[in-house]
Write a protein that holds these residues in place. Structure first.
Motif, PDB file in Angstrom:
ATOM      1  N   VAL A   4     -43.197 -37.854   0.876  1.00 30.99           N
ATOM      2  CA  VAL A   4     -42.294 -37.148   1.784  1.00 30.99           C
ATOM      3  C   VAL A   4     -41.570 -36.034   1.029  1.00 30.99           C
ATOM      4  O   VAL A   4     -41.443 -34.916   1.529  1.00 30.99           O
ATOM      5  N   LEU A   5     -41.152 -36.324  -0.176  1.00 28.49           N
ATOM      6  CA  LEU A   5     -40.477 -35.312  -0.993  1.00 28.49           C
ATOM      7  C   LEU A   5     -41.415 -34.148  -1.286  1.00 28.49           C
ATOM      8  O   LEU A   5     -41.018 -32.983  -1.187  1.00 28.49           O
ATOM      9  N   ILE A   6     -42.662 -34.442  -1.600  1.00 30.61           N
ATOM     10  CA  ILE A   6     -43.640 -33.389  -1.863  1.00 30.61           C
ATOM     11  C   ILE A   6     -43.874 -32.557  -0.610  1.00 30.61           C
ATOM     12  O   ILE A   6     -43.957 -31.331  -0.672  1.00 30.61           O
ATOM     13  N   VAL A  33     -38.060 -39.546   8.402  1.00 30.27           N
ATOM     14  CA  VAL A  33     -37.382 -40.817   8.682  1.00 30.27           C
ATOM     15  C   VAL A  33     -37.964 -41.465   9.934  1.00 30.27           C
ATOM     16  O   VAL A  33     -38.259 -42.664   9.945  1.00 30.27           O
ATOM     17  N   ALA A  34     -38.163 -40.672  10.970  1.00 36.07           N
ATOM     18  CA  ALA A  34     -38.721 -41.224  12.213  1.00 36.07           C
ATOM     19  C   ALA A  34     -40.143 -41.741  11.988  1.00 36.07           C
ATOM     20  O   ALA A  34     -40.502 -42.819  12.484  1.00 36.07           O
ATOM     21  N   GLY A  35     -40.942 -41.005  11.231  1.00 35.65           N
ATOM     22  CA  GLY A  35     -42.291 -41.454  10.936  1.00 35.65           C
ATOM     23  C   GLY A  35     -42.311 -42.709  10.087  1.00 35.65           C
ATOM     24  O   GLY A  35     -43.141 -43.598  10.288  1.00 35.65           O
ATOM     25  N   GLY A  43     -44.749 -41.320   7.626  1.00 38.87           N
ATOM     26  CA  GLY A  43     -43.636 -40.496   7.173  1.00 38.87           C
ATOM     27  C   GLY A  43     -44.045 -39.065   6.884  1.00 38.87           C
ATOM     28  O   GLY A  43     -43.340 -38.125   7.244  1.00 38.87           O
ATOM     29  N   VAL A  44     -45.189 -38.878   6.247  1.00 36.03           N
ATOM     30  CA  VAL A  44     -45.658 -37.530   5.911  1.00 36.03           C
ATOM     31  C   VAL A  44     -46.022 -36.772   7.180  1.00 36.03           C
ATOM     32  O   VAL A  44     -45.684 -35.596   7.332  1.00 36.03           O
ATOM     33  N   MET A  45     -46.700 -37.454   8.097  1.00 33.95           N
ATOM     34  CA  MET A  45     -47.053 -36.791   9.363  1.00 33.95           C
ATOM     35  C   MET A  45     -45.792 -36.422  10.145  1.00 33.95           C
ATOM     36  O   MET A  45     -45.723 -35.349  10.747  1.00 33.95           O
ATOM     37  N   GLY A  46     -44.808 -37.296  10.134  1.00 35.18           N
ATOM     38  CA  GLY A  46     -43.552 -37.012  10.813  1.00 35.18           C
ATOM     39  C   GLY A  46     -42.813 -35.845  10.185  1.00 35.18           C
ATOM     40  O   GLY A  46     -42.242 -35.004  10.885  1.00 35.18           O
ATOM     41  N   GLY A  50     -42.036 -32.477  12.148  1.00 30.93           N
ATOM     42  CA  GLY A  50     -40.643 -32.074  12.255  1.00 30.93           C
ATOM     43  C   GLY A  50     -40.405 -30.688  11.703  1.00 30.93           C
ATOM     44  O   GLY A  50     -39.666 -29.888  12.283  1.00 30.93           O
ATOM     45  N   CYS A  51     -41.051 -30.373  10.595  1.00 35.22           N
ATOM     46  CA  CYS A  51     -40.941 -29.040  10.000  1.00 35.22           C
ATOM     47  C   CYS A  51     -41.499 -27.991  10.954  1.00 35.22           C
ATOM     48  O   CYS A  51     -40.876 -26.953  11.183  1.00 35.22           O
ATOM     49  N   ALA A  52     -42.674 -28.243  11.497  1.00 36.30           N
ATOM     50  CA  ALA A  52     -43.304 -27.277  12.393  1.00 36.30           C
ATOM     51  C   ALA A  52     -42.475 -27.048  13.655  1.00 36.30           C
ATOM     52  O   ALA A  52     -42.295 -25.908  14.098  1.00 36.30           O
ATOM     53  N   ILE A  53     -41.956 -28.108  14.213  1.00 30.88           N
ATOM     54  CA  ILE A  53     -41.193 -27.999  15.458  1.00 30.88           C
ATOM     55  C   ILE A  53     -39.885 -27.243  15.242  1.00 30.88           C
ATOM     56  O   ILE A  53     -39.546 -26.332  15.996  1.00 30.88           O
TER      57      ILE A  53
END
Length: 68
Positions: A4-6, A33-35, A43-46, A50-53
């Motif tokens: 997630v940090l990466i 967090v939601a993922g 988590g990575v997909m979330g 989230g970034c894209a949205i």
């Protein structure tokens, strides 16, 4: 946690403006967090979603501000 940090760091590096980076980081954190709560490995997909949205949201907001 490391993935997630990466993902957050990569998304921040790709952001084009400070406002977009700010939105991307907020969305990545919330999406991560939601993922994570949704299940293992999400988590990575979330974070990416989230970034894209939020990047899209802030880009629309900036475009509207430029029109005025």
């Amino acid at each position: 946690m490391r993935t997630v940090l990466i993902a957050v760091i990569a998304a921040a590096a790709l952001a084009s403006s400070p406002a977009s980076a700010k939105g991307c980081l907020r969305g990545a954190a919330a999406g991560g967090v939601a993922g994570h709560m949704a299940g293992k490995g999400h988590g990575v997909m979330g974070a990416a979603a989230g970034c894209a949205i939020t990047h899209h949201h802030y880009a629309k907001k900036a475009a509207a501000a430029r029109k005025q």
